[in-house]
Scaffold this motif. Structure first.
Motif, PDB file in Angstrom:
ATOM      1  N   ASN A 103      16.959  -3.763  -6.243  1.00  0.00           N
ATOM      2  CA  ASN A 103      16.350  -2.872  -6.547  1.00  0.00           C
ATOM      3  C   ASN A 103      15.374  -3.817  -7.272  1.00  0.00           C
ATOM      4  O   ASN A 103      15.558  -3.856  -8.149  1.00  0.00           O
ATOM      5  CB  ASN A 103      16.806  -1.227  -7.210  1.00  0.00           C
ATOM      6  N   SER A 104      14.091  -3.560  -6.526  1.00  0.00           N
ATOM      7  CA  SER A 104      12.962  -4.474  -6.789  1.00  0.00           C
ATOM      8  C   SER A 104      11.761  -3.648  -7.048  1.00  0.00           C
ATOM      9  O   SER A 104      10.584  -3.631  -7.167  1.00  0.00           O
ATOM     10  CB  SER A 104      12.997  -5.634  -6.258  1.00  0.00           C
ATOM     11  N   MET A 105      11.480  -2.565  -6.188  1.00  0.00           N
ATOM     12  CA  MET A 105       9.790  -1.918  -5.989  1.00  0.00           C
ATOM     13  C   MET A 105       9.953  -0.862  -5.731  1.00  0.00           C
ATOM     14  O   MET A 105      10.924   0.066  -5.118  1.00  0.00           O
ATOM     15  CB  MET A 105       8.906  -2.975  -4.958  1.00  0.00           C
ATOM     16  N   ILE A 106       8.891   0.668  -6.067  1.00  0.00           N
ATOM     17  CA  ILE A 106       8.911   1.495  -5.494  1.00  0.00           C
ATOM     18  C   ILE A 106       7.638   1.819  -5.425  1.00  0.00           C
ATOM     19  O   ILE A 106       7.172   1.371  -5.561  1.00  0.00           O
ATOM     20  CB  ILE A 106       9.466   2.499  -6.876  1.00  0.00           C
ATOM     21  N   TYR A 107       7.181   3.034  -4.250  1.00  0.00           N
ATOM     22  CA  TYR A 107       6.553   3.628  -3.676  1.00  0.00           C
ATOM     23  C   TYR A 107       5.587   4.953  -4.671  1.00  0.00           C
ATOM     24  O   TYR A 107       6.302   5.348  -4.822  1.00  0.00           O
ATOM     25  CB  TYR A 107       6.187   3.754  -2.309  1.00  0.00           C
ATOM     26  N   THR A 108       4.860   4.752  -5.151  1.00  0.00           N
ATOM     27  CA  THR A 108       4.096   6.555  -6.053  1.00  0.00           C
ATOM     28  C   THR A 108       3.079   6.594  -5.373  1.00  0.00           C
ATOM     29  O   THR A 108       2.701   6.579  -5.180  1.00  0.00           O
ATOM     30  CB  THR A 108       4.520   5.367  -7.520  1.00  0.00           C
ATOM     31  N   MET A 109       3.055   7.484  -6.237  1.00  0.00           N
ATOM     32  CA  MET A 109       1.701   8.614  -5.688  1.00  0.00           C
ATOM     33  C   MET A 109       0.903   9.113  -6.698  1.00  0.00           C
ATOM     34  O   MET A 109       1.597   9.620  -7.296  1.00  0.00           O
ATOM     35  CB  MET A 109       1.987  10.066  -4.209  1.00  0.00           C
TER      36      MET A 109
END
Length: 355
Positions: free
Chosen positions: A221-227
């Motif tokens: 697990n490395s990244m997430i997309y946020t808003m």
């Protein structure tokens, strides 16, 4: 948001077989397809209610002891992340986790509270991976890698880590997409094809394992997309998490342990990663194409636009960089490129990033 064929996402370092045979009709025998032997995992705590090993709870019980929290040995240094133990008592994590903690010293904490100082064996910012060596490891089963190339959309997965410092957190979801090209924000951004998952991943999950229902690591697990939040102000999981596939992780980890460095396929050009033009645009300037490099030998020039690589459409420079991660130095690849509105083809022999 989508950016020229790549997703720009936020890093998530945290703040606080056997073979069976069957006889038929007593006359002939037929060998059944081999069953893949499951990985060796930890025994669940004796005081815990027992769960079948092929359930979510069963996998979590057996994998979690090998997942560690990674923090600073200096209490005044904020931040932290997750990691997991592999063969040889090494710990795999993200480079953006270990690099942020390196100056103050790194300390890992096992699920049972045991502590160990750790040093960085090797790190690769371009893949966002690092390997740590432990000063005082304890006896836990090393996690085994699964085959990320065999993963399909809809497969169930489990993420284990320490979001916001909450060690031993387990979330469950599915693989939402494969081969998703991603590029985290930052000048040294890594670019690769990721596994996308809707398992809840939050700051602090960075470096933790994404495992299948047999407890095998299929991604980091490395990244997430946020808003609604900028980089560093992550708003948390919205069901768009990204993991580095285990196929890449294994390759990078092996190189880091053996050589303390990594080598990747390279074409010897500077790309204009901000260009709105569809395709991988070679930057202008006399030094944009390295003299005697792979692109120079293939006849490419500054300003050319690579539109196809090994038969795959190239939508952006970031996407081409991700495609290169799937190749090895020395590979020969057919490319299509445009120059002054005209299309041409060539064959390029990939060089090495260490050249």
């Amino acid at each position: 948001m989508a950016l020229s064929g790549m997703l720009v996402v936020a890093l998530i370092a945290g703040g606080a077989g056997g073979v069976a045979g069957a006889l038929f009709n007593n006359a002939s025998s037929e060998e059944a397809a081999p069953e893949e032997e499951g990985p060796v995992m930890n025994e669940p705590p004796p005081e815990a209610p027992q769960r079948d090993p092929d359930t979510i709870a069963g996998v979590a019980q057996r994998v979690s002891p090998s997942v560690v929290y990674i923090g600073s040995a200096d209490p005044s240094v904020p931040g932290g992340g997750s990691g997991f133990v592999i063969e040889g008592n090494y710990v795999v994590t993200n480079d953006h986790v270990s690099s942020a903690l390196a100056d103050g010293g790194i300390r890992i904490e096992y699920q049972n509270g045991s502590l160990s100082e750790a040093t960085i064996v090797g790190a690769d910012p371009s893949s966002d991976l690092a390997v740590l060596s432990l000063a005082d490891p304890i006896d836990v089963e090393p996690l085994a890698f699964g085959d990320s190339e065999a993963v399909v959309v809809g497969d169930e997965v489990i993420a284990i880590g320490a979001p916001l410092g909450l060690q031993g957190t387990v979330t469950q979801g599915i693989i939402s997409a494969v081969d998703r090209p991603v590029s985290p924000e930052g000048s040294s951004a890594s670019r690769f094809y990721a596994l996308q998952t809707d398992a809840a991943i939050n700051p602090g999950n960075s470096g933790g394992p994404l495992v299948d229902l047999q407890g095998r690591v299929i991604g980091v697990n490395s990244m997430i997309y946020t808003m609604g939040g900028s980089m560093g102000e992550g708003t948390g999981s919205i069901g768009l998490g990204f993991a580095i596939p285990s196929a890449e992780v294994q390759s990078v980890v092996d190189q880091l342990i053996e050589n303390e460095s990594t080598a990747y396929a390279d074409i010897g050009v500077e790309l204009d990663l901000q260009s709105p033009v569809a395709g991988a645009v070679i930057a202008d300037g006399s030094d944009a194409v390295a003299d005697g490099g792979p692109a120079d030998d293939a006849g490419l020039e500054p300003g050319d636009v690579i539109t196809s690589f090994d038969g795959r459409a190239v939508n952006s420079g970031q996407e081409l960089l991700a495609m290169l991660r799937d190749r090895a130095p020395g590979d020969e690849v057919d490319i299509v490129f445009e120059r002054d509105g005209d299309e041409d083809t060539s064959t390029i022999t990939l060089g090495s990033s260490t050249d």
